[in-house]
Design an enzyme around this catalytic site. Structure first.
Site, PDB file in Angstrom:
ATOM      1  N   HIS A   1      38.888 -22.143 -36.153  1.00  0.00           N
ATOM      2  CA  HIS A   1      38.095 -22.557 -37.007  1.00  0.00           C
ATOM      3  C   HIS A   1      36.696 -22.771 -36.175  1.00  0.00           C
ATOM      4  O   HIS A   1      36.665 -23.387 -35.283  1.00  0.00           O
ATOM      5  CB  HIS A   1      38.429 -23.799 -37.921  1.00  0.00           C
ATOM      6  CG  HIS A   1      37.615 -23.985 -39.010  1.00  0.00           C
ATOM      7  ND1 HIS A   1      36.245 -24.620 -38.984  1.00  0.00           N
ATOM      8  CD2 HIS A   1      37.657 -23.483 -40.332  1.00  0.00           C
ATOM      9  CE1 HIS A   1      35.657 -24.615 -40.009  1.00  0.00           C
ATOM     10  NE2 HIS A   1      36.536 -24.136 -41.147  1.00  0.00           N
TER      11      HIS A   1
ATOM     12  N   GLU B   1      34.618 -25.105 -36.595  1.00  0.00           N
ATOM     13  CA  GLU B   1      34.339 -26.618 -36.166  1.00  0.00           C
ATOM     14  C   GLU B   1      35.363 -26.808 -35.062  1.00  0.00           C
ATOM     15  O   GLU B   1      34.785 -27.715 -34.238  1.00  0.00           O
ATOM     16  CB  GLU B   1      34.769 -27.435 -37.304  1.00  0.00           C
ATOM     17  CG  GLU B   1      33.773 -27.304 -38.628  1.00  0.00           C
ATOM     18  CD  GLU B   1      34.255 -27.287 -39.891  1.00  0.00           C
ATOM     19  OE1 GLU B   1      35.495 -27.915 -40.217  1.00  0.00           O
ATOM     20  OE2 GLU B   1      33.426 -27.113 -40.944  1.00  0.00           O
TER      21      GLU B   1
ATOM     22  N   GLY C   1      30.108 -24.907 -45.492  1.00  0.00           N
ATOM     23  CA  GLY C   1      29.921 -26.387 -45.836  1.00  0.00           C
ATOM     24  C   GLY C   1      28.155 -26.407 -46.050  1.00  0.00           C
ATOM     25  O   GLY C   1      27.544 -27.517 -46.321  1.00  0.00           O
TER      26      GLY C   1
HETATM   27  C1  PEP Z   1      35.871 -23.755 -44.193  1.00  0.00           C
HETATM   28  O1  PEP Z   1      36.008 -24.864 -43.693  1.00  0.00           O
HETATM   29  O2  PEP Z   1      36.882 -22.971 -43.667  1.00  0.00           O
HETATM   30  C2  PEP Z   1      34.921 -23.321 -45.425  1.00  0.00           C
HETATM   31  C3  PEP Z   1      34.865 -22.459 -45.482  1.00  0.00           C
HETATM   32  O3  PEP Z   1      34.255 -24.408 -45.640  1.00  0.00           O
HETATM   33  P1  PEP Z   1      33.336 -24.317 -46.971  1.00  0.00           P
HETATM   34  O4  PEP Z   1      34.078 -23.672 -48.061  1.00  0.00           O
HETATM   35  O5  PEP Z   1      32.949 -25.875 -47.415  1.00  0.00           O
HETATM   36  O6  PEP Z   1      32.090 -23.749 -46.557  1.00  0.00           O
END
Ligand code: PEP
Length: 256
Positions: free
Chosen positions: A101, A103, A177
């Site tokens: 991911h 993050e 996000g």
């Molecule tokens: C994610 O964390 O994989 C994501 C897509 O977050 P969001 O839907 O909040 O953009």
């Protein structure tokens, strides 16, 4: 790209990230199971924080909802303080695991090499990996999106052949996000590229599910899922609201 008569069952994955207390997690899982147990057209996975995997496994028993984790370590066991192995995830009832991911890449030093190791470990442990890749805003604005995605794909999947066991999630970093969603056309363009990269690796390229992630909400889900190479969603923020998560699942259900 034409799908012909290919049937790829859509998949919606909820990534709860580092959210929820124990009570909130159980309440959220219960609310998601209400009304959704009957949906069979779409595969549904929820990925709570590690510490709630066990209680959530009990809540979703006897429903069609599956359990996933947000990360794993590539070693089986040992002196890796704070890490979780594939076997531990299997033992607690996980069937899926998110790998790479953005993050994790951005804040925890995850690299294409560690993604590659984790991917292979997940397959060994019979967990279905959901491998995330995507470009930054800077890359997009410099017209480097295709080169960057190609590079990530080639590095993440180096020496890998089990493509029928994998799920890919295209997640433009600038859309995660932020409330900024890629347009359906922007997303399809990259999904089409990923399909082509898969075609160069496997005859089964058409069966691999490619998810889109990045501010997916009930209001944009239908447009995105109508694209030929978008086969479901990885959902962050909206997966923390049972009503929104279920609305997204309903928007997806019924798609070939
Ligand atoms: C994610 O964390 O994989 C994501 C897509 O977050 P969001 O839907 O909040 O953009």
């Amino acid at each position: 790209m034409a799908q012909g008569n290919i049937k790829r069952k859509p998949l919606v994955v909820g990534n709860w990230k580092m959210n929820t207390t124990a009570d909130e997690a159980i309440e959220l899982a219960r609310s998601i199971t209400t009304d959704i147990g009957a949906i069979i057209e779409t595969d549904i996975v929820i990925c709570p924080p590690f510490v709630w995997l066990s209680p959530i496994a009990s809540v979703i028993t006897n429903t069609s909802i599956k359990l996933g984790a947000q990360n794993l370590h590539w070693e089986d066991k040992g002196a890796y303080t704070g890490e979780i192995s594939a076997r531990m995830l299997k033992d607690v009832g996980c069937e899926y695991v998110i790998i790479g991911h953005s993050e994790r890449r951005q804040y925890f030093g995850e690299t294409d090499q560690s993604v590659n190791q984790k991917l292979k470990k997940a397959i060994d442990a019979e967990l279905t990996p959901i491998v995330c890749l995507g470009e930054s805003l800077q890359d997009r604005e410099a017209n480097r999106t295709n080169a960057l995605i190609t590079n990530q794909f080639n590095n993440d999947f180096e020496g890998f052949t089990d493509f029928e066991k994998v799920i890919i999630a295209y997640e433009p970093i600038w859309a995660i996000g932020t409330g900024k969603t890629a347009t359906a056309e922007q997303a399809q363009e990259v999904h089409g590229l990923l399909r082509e990269l898969l075609r160069q690796k496997t005859d089964g390229y058409n069966e691999v599910r490619i998810l889109y992630g990045g501010s997916v909400k009930p209001k944009n889900a239908a447009d995105l899922i109508a694209q030929p190479d978008i086969n479901g969603f990885l959902v962050g923020g909206a997966s923390l609201k049972a009503k929104d998560f279920k609305a997204i699942i309903k928007a997806v259900s019924g798609k070939d």
